[in-house]
Design a protein around this motif. Structure first.
Motif, PDB file in Angstrom:
ATOM      1  N   VAL A  12     124.284 102.164-116.332  1.00 52.34           N
ATOM      2  CA  VAL A  12     125.599 101.555-116.565  1.00 52.34           C
ATOM      3  C   VAL A  12     125.784 101.239-118.042  1.00 52.34           C
ATOM      4  N   SER A  13     126.936 101.634-118.579  1.00 55.10           N
ATOM      5  CA  SER A  13     127.365 101.157-119.891  1.00 55.10           C
ATOM      6  C   SER A  13     128.385 100.057-119.614  1.00 55.10           C
ATOM      7  N   PRO A  14     127.990  98.779-119.723  1.00 53.17           N
ATOM      8  CA  PRO A  14     128.856  97.688-119.263  1.00 53.17           C
ATOM      9  C   PRO A  14     130.190  97.620-119.999  1.00 53.17           C
ATOM     10  N   VAL A  15     131.217  97.265-119.269  1.00 52.70           N
ATOM     11  CA  VAL A  15     132.546  97.055-119.836  1.00 52.70           C
ATOM     12  C   VAL A  15     132.507  95.853-120.772  1.00 52.70           C
ATOM     13  N   ASN A  16     133.239  95.948-121.885  1.00 56.74           N
ATOM     14  CA  ASN A  16     133.358  94.796-122.779  1.00 56.74           C
ATOM     15  C   ASN A  16     134.071  93.667-122.051  1.00 56.74           C
ATOM     16  N   GLY A  17     133.626  92.441-122.241  1.00 56.36           N
ATOM     17  CA  GLY A  17     134.301  91.327-121.594  1.00 56.36           C
ATOM     18  C   GLY A  17     133.680  89.996-121.936  1.00 56.36           C
ATOM     19  N   GLU A  18     134.472  88.971-121.759  1.00 54.19           N
ATOM     20  CA  GLU A  18     134.015  87.624-122.088  1.00 54.19           C
ATOM     21  C   GLU A  18     132.962  87.140-121.117  1.00 54.19           C
ATOM     22  N   HIS A  19     133.043  87.592-119.857  1.00 59.81           N
ATOM     23  CA  HIS A  19     132.100  87.160-118.834  1.00 59.81           C
ATOM     24  C   HIS A  19     131.358  88.361-118.282  1.00 59.81           C
ATOM     25  N   TYR A  20     130.112  88.152-117.897  1.00 58.44           N
ATOM     26  CA  TYR A  20     129.310  89.209-117.318  1.00 58.44           C
ATOM     27  C   TYR A  20     129.857  89.597-115.942  1.00 58.44           C
ATOM     28  N   ASN A  21     129.689  90.863-115.609  1.00 58.95           N
ATOM     29  CA  ASN A  21     130.088  91.378-114.308  1.00 58.95           C
ATOM     30  C   ASN A  21     129.140  90.815-113.239  1.00 58.95           C
ATOM     31  N   GLU A  22     129.697  90.120-112.269  1.00 54.29           N
ATOM     32  CA  GLU A  22     128.874  89.485-111.240  1.00 54.29           C
ATOM     33  C   GLU A  22     128.077  90.507-110.436  1.00 54.29           C
ATOM     34  N   GLU A  23     128.677  91.671-110.148  1.00 56.47           N
ATOM     35  CA  GLU A  23     127.970  92.694-109.386  1.00 56.47           C
ATOM     36  C   GLU A  23     126.767  93.221-110.165  1.00 56.47           C
ATOM     37  N   LEU A  24     126.911  93.285-111.485  1.00 58.49           N
ATOM     38  CA  LEU A  24     125.817  93.742-112.344  1.00 58.49           C
ATOM     39  C   LEU A  24     124.680  92.722-112.337  1.00 58.49           C
ATOM     40  N   LEU A  25     125.041  91.452-112.392  1.00 57.08           N
ATOM     41  CA  LEU A  25     124.032  90.400-112.374  1.00 57.08           C
ATOM     42  C   LEU A  25     123.248  90.395-111.057  1.00 57.08           C
ATOM     43  N   LYS A  26     123.928  90.675-109.958  1.00 63.62           N
ATOM     44  CA  LYS A  26     123.247  90.742-108.659  1.00 63.62           C
ATOM     45  C   LYS A  26     122.176  91.828-108.675  1.00 63.62           C
ATOM     46  N   LEU A  27     122.508  92.973-109.285  1.00 64.63           N
ATOM     47  CA  LEU A  27     121.539  94.067-109.352  1.00 64.63           C
ATOM     48  C   LEU A  27     120.303  93.648-110.140  1.00 64.63           C
ATOM     49  N   VAL A  28     120.535  92.962-111.255  1.00 63.71           N
ATOM     50  CA  VAL A  28     119.423  92.549-112.117  1.00 63.71           C
ATOM     51  C   VAL A  28     118.485  91.601-111.376  1.00 63.71           C
ATOM     52  N   TYR A  29     119.058  90.608-110.740  1.00 65.72           N
ATOM     53  CA  TYR A  29     118.227  89.590-110.111  1.00 65.72           C
ATOM     54  C   TYR A  29     117.614  90.046-108.791  1.00 65.72           C
ATOM     55  N   ARG A  30     118.126  91.110-108.211  1.00 64.18           N
ATOM     56  CA  ARG A  30     117.494  91.661-107.015  1.00 64.18           C
ATOM     57  C   ARG A  30     116.572  92.821-107.358  1.00 64.18           C
ATOM     58  N   LYS A  31     116.423  93.067-108.656  1.00 63.58           N
ATOM     59  CA  LYS A  31     115.489  94.084-109.153  1.00 63.58           C
ATOM     60  C   LYS A  31     115.828  95.480-108.658  1.00 63.58           C
ATOM     61  N   PHE A  32     117.097  95.744-108.542  1.00 65.19           N
ATOM     62  CA  PHE A  32     117.548  97.101-108.225  1.00 65.19           C
ATOM     63  C   PHE A  32     117.278  97.989-109.443  1.00 65.19           C
ATOM     64  N   PRO A  33     116.781  99.224-109.243  1.00 66.40           N
ATOM     65  CA  PRO A  33     116.524 100.119-110.383  1.00 66.40           C
ATOM     66  C   PRO A  33     117.794 100.323-111.215  1.00 66.40           C
ATOM     67  N   LEU A  34     117.769  99.832-112.453  1.00 72.04           N
ATOM     68  CA  LEU A  34     118.967  99.783-113.280  1.00 72.04           C
ATOM     69  C   LEU A  34     118.598  99.925-114.751  1.00 72.04           C
ATOM     70  N   VAL A  35     119.397 100.720-115.480  1.00 75.34           N
ATOM     71  CA  VAL A  35     119.264 100.815-116.932  1.00 75.34           C
ATOM     72  C   VAL A  35     120.653 100.670-117.541  1.00 75.34           C
ATOM     73  N   LEU A  36     120.784  99.789-118.510  1.00 76.90           N
ATOM     74  CA  LEU A  36     122.026  99.648-119.257  1.00 76.90           C
ATOM     75  C   LEU A  36     121.946 100.516-120.503  1.00 76.90           C
ATOM     76  N   ILE A  37     123.054 101.136-120.888  1.00 79.68           N
ATOM     77  CA  ILE A  37     123.071 101.947-122.096  1.00 79.68           C
ATOM     78  C   ILE A  37     124.139 101.447-123.065  1.00 79.68           C
ATOM     79  N   ASP A  38     123.873 101.623-124.356  1.00 73.19           N
ATOM     80  CA  ASP A  38     124.764 101.289-125.466  1.00 73.19           C
ATOM     81  C   ASP A  38     124.787  99.807-125.791  1.00 73.19           C
TER      82      ASP A  38
END
Length: 389
Positions: free
Chosen positions: A164-190
């Motif tokens: 995922v290349s996260p969208v610019n924004g003032e607040h983090y994407n909640e769905e993205l945070l769920k992936l991180v904390y549940r240790k879903f295989p994820l790589v952020l780019i850029d």
């Protein structure tokens, strides 16, 4: 919460088998029946039944439906890699009997352009295809709501990992945070998410912006401004601003009161489809340029910004000799480019992102922060010049 719906369907059916409510040779609810029951698409229910068939729990007969396998012992419910009730429940398990599981990866970004992103996509696809993995591509065009929707839909579909290349924004994407904390295989780019332990591959934007600003100061420019879209807690833009200001501070040079302009237009779907950044609303930009006619150089955060600035400056005679620099570039031919710029190593970003995701799928530990090198490409007079970092 956050569990892909197809996993819930699998757990539901396994429980019925375990309790004896579904016995060997008995018919399992159809794709349509399961889709209606769980309020999902048939793609999701089909994925659940395919997983059960893959592990030998059900037998699927074309035109007739799915049945609990004749010799399946309901007391021996298999350990599905995606069905264990643990925080690591997303870690893929190995199918019994040495069977090869079809692995699907999703990649989500605002868009993939010739100036930046397209070569990342090509390299990710090439790396994953070499392992016979499948890739699903989604573009958000900078819309946070689409990013959240795509994450949910790809999980429902059953992807095994996400880039995922996260969208610019003032607040983090909640769905993205769920992936991180549940240790879903994820790589952020850029970019990376400050304070969030997600594996990320990115250019050192601060160092790159500092090198580009140093170039302008070495050319003798005193009145330099930085222009971008709003930073809004976006690590890539924030770090480019830090690199820009840091270059001045390092030389003990004063930064002008209006040295940073962060009201550039943001890409949207309709503009992108039109394919012409000159159609963006340039009202605030034109007003800024009119009020700051002493500017001699402009640091554009992105290539599209540079094109827009070049167009706007042509409307003002006094800016005829103003130099523009930027990140990234579209080359008409090798060695021919209009702006001095930072060239990010897209192929290395794509390769490293794919390899780090594969490592997570194989349950290997990976480093969280993975910066990639870049080049400073100096606008050629006769002979192109570049500096590697």
């Amino acid at each position: 919460m956050g569990t892909p719906i197809y996993e819930k369907i699998i757990r539901h059916l396994l429980k019925k088998i375990e309790l004896g409510q579904l016995k060997p040779k008995e018919r399992v609810p159809s794709e349509k029946e399961l889709a209606d029951q769980f309020g999902v698409s048939r793609i999701t229910s089909k994925k659940a039944l395919e997983k059960l068939a893959q592990y030998g729990v059900v037998t699927r007969i074309r035109g007739r439906g799915s049945y609990v396998s004749e010799h399946f012992d309901g007391a021996r419910i298999p350990e599905f890699g995606h069905c264990a009730d643990t925080e690591d429940s997303f870690r893929p398990g190995s199918p019994p009997g040495g069977a090869t599981e079809k692995v699907t990866i999703g990649i989500i970004a605002s868009y993939f352009s010739a100036s930046f992103g397209l070569n990342i996509l090509r390299t990710v696809e090439k790396t994953l295809s070499a392992r016979n993995y499948h890739l699903i591509v989604k573009c958000t065009y900078g819309k946070k709501e689409l990013e959240e929707q795509f994450i949910r839909s790809l999980l429902d579909y059953g992807v095994d990992g996400l880039i995922v290349s996260p969208v610019n924004g003032e607040h983090y994407n909640e769905e993205l945070l769920k992936l991180v904390y549940r240790k879903f295989p994820l790589v952020l780019i850029d970019k990376y998410l400050p304070g969030i332990p997600a594996c990320s591959v990115y250019t050192d934007h601060k160092e790159a912006a500092g090198a580009l600003t140093d170039y302008l100061l070495d050319q003798g420019h005193e009145q330099v401004v930085f222009v971008s879209a709003r930073a809004d807690n976006t690590s890539s833009i924030e770090e480019r601003i830090q690199g820009f200001t840091g270059a001045f501070l390092k030389r003990r040079k004063a930064i002008g009161v209006n040295a940073i302009f962060t009201d550039m237009p943001v890409l949207n779907t309709s503009v992108h489809e039109a394919g012409d950044p000159l159609e963006w609303d340039t009202g605030p930009l034109q007003a800024f340029l009119e009020q700051n006619r002493s500017i001699t150089a402009i640091f554009a955060c992105e290539y599209d910004n540079a094109i827009l600035l070049s167009h706007a400056l042509r409307q003002l005679d006094s800016y005829r000799d103003c130099e523009i620099v930027c990140f990234d570039m579209i080359y008409s031919r090798p060695g021919d480019y209009p702006f001095t710029h930072i060239l990010q190593d897209e192929r290395e970003i794509g390769r490293k992102a794919a390899e780090l995701l594969l490592a997570q799928l194989e349950r290997r530990e990976v480093p969280l922060l993975n910066p990639v090198g870049f080049k400073l490409k100096i606008r050629p007079s006769d002979v192109p010049e570049e500096k590697k970092y």
